[in-house]
Motif scaffolding. Structure first.
Motif, PDB file in Angstrom:
ATOM      1  N   UNK A  16       0.822  -1.216   0.000  1.00 49.51           N
ATOM      2  CA  UNK A  16       0.000   0.000   0.000  1.00 49.51           C
ATOM      3  C   UNK A  16       0.857   1.268   0.000  1.00 49.51           C
ATOM      4  N   UNK A  17       2.134   1.142   0.364  1.00 47.11           N
ATOM      5  CA  UNK A  17       3.040   2.287   0.330  1.00 47.11           C
ATOM      6  C   UNK A  17       3.783   2.383  -0.999  1.00 47.11           C
ATOM      7  N   UNK A  18       3.772   1.316  -1.765  1.00 50.12           N
ATOM      8  CA  UNK A  18       4.531   1.275  -3.014  1.00 50.12           C
ATOM      9  C   UNK A  18       3.643   1.551  -4.221  1.00 50.12           C
ATOM     10  N   UNK A  19       2.536   0.845  -4.307  1.00 47.85           N
ATOM     11  CA  UNK A  19       1.633   0.965  -5.454  1.00 47.85           C
ATOM     12  C   UNK A  19       0.610   2.063  -5.172  1.00 47.85           C
ATOM     13  N   UNK A  20       0.497   3.013  -6.074  1.00 46.29           N
ATOM     14  CA  UNK A  20      -0.522   4.056  -5.974  1.00 46.29           C
ATOM     15  C   UNK A  20      -1.745   3.573  -6.748  1.00 46.29           C
ATOM     16  N   UNK A  21      -2.819   3.298  -6.025  1.00 41.76           N
ATOM     17  CA  UNK A  21      -4.010   2.704  -6.626  1.00 41.76           C
ATOM     18  C   UNK A  21      -4.564   3.565  -7.758  1.00 41.76           C
ATOM     19  N   UNK A  26      -3.049  -1.387  -9.456  1.00 42.78           N
ATOM     20  CA  UNK A  26      -4.275  -1.564  -8.677  1.00 42.78           C
ATOM     21  C   UNK A  26      -3.953  -2.270  -7.376  1.00 42.78           C
ATOM     22  N   UNK A  27      -4.584  -1.816  -6.298  1.00 40.80           N
ATOM     23  CA  UNK A  27      -4.525  -2.486  -5.008  1.00 40.80           C
ATOM     24  C   UNK A  27      -5.851  -3.196  -4.802  1.00 40.80           C
ATOM     25  N   UNK A  28      -5.775  -4.495  -4.592  1.00 38.78           N
ATOM     26  CA  UNK A  28      -6.980  -5.324  -4.559  1.00 38.78           C
ATOM     27  C   UNK A  28      -7.117  -6.051  -3.232  1.00 38.78           C
ATOM     28  N   UNK A  29      -8.356  -6.383  -2.862  1.00 39.60           N
ATOM     29  CA  UNK A  29      -8.563  -7.113  -1.616  1.00 39.60           C
ATOM     30  C   UNK A  29      -7.928  -8.508  -1.700  1.00 39.60           C
TER      31      UNK A  29
END
Length: 94
Positions: A16-21, A26-29
């Protein structure tokens, strides 16, 4: 990211600190198979979005995750941002 590709990652831990959604990927559940399927299918069917996210990912990797960038971050943590007139950080011994 360094390869110029968007990242699909679980929304947990350090990712969550590396990938900007929706910018560098995409940051996924975690464990949500339909969400992952939709994200993969969406990127495959939208080459312009995939390319743009990939470019953003590459720029972020070059700016934030190189040896030089990490060295600067460590210097700032250890010495602060204040430099001496000679151009060295305080406590550098030079």
């Amino acid at each position: 990211m360094a390869c110029g590709l968007p990242v699909l990652a679980s929304r947990n831990g350090g990712m969550v600190e590396i990938v900007l959604d929706n910018e560098t990927g995409r940051l996924l559940p975690p464990g949500d198979v339909p969400a992952w399927q939709e994200a993969i299918t969406g990127l495959l069917s939208q080459p312009a979005t995939r390319s743009h996210m990939g470019q953003q990912a590459r720029q972020r990797a070059e700016a934030e995750f190189t040896w030089a960038a990490n060295a600067r971050k460590i210097e700032q943590l250890l010495f602060g941002k204040k430099k001496l007139m000679c151009g060295h950080y305080r406590l550098c011994g030079q």
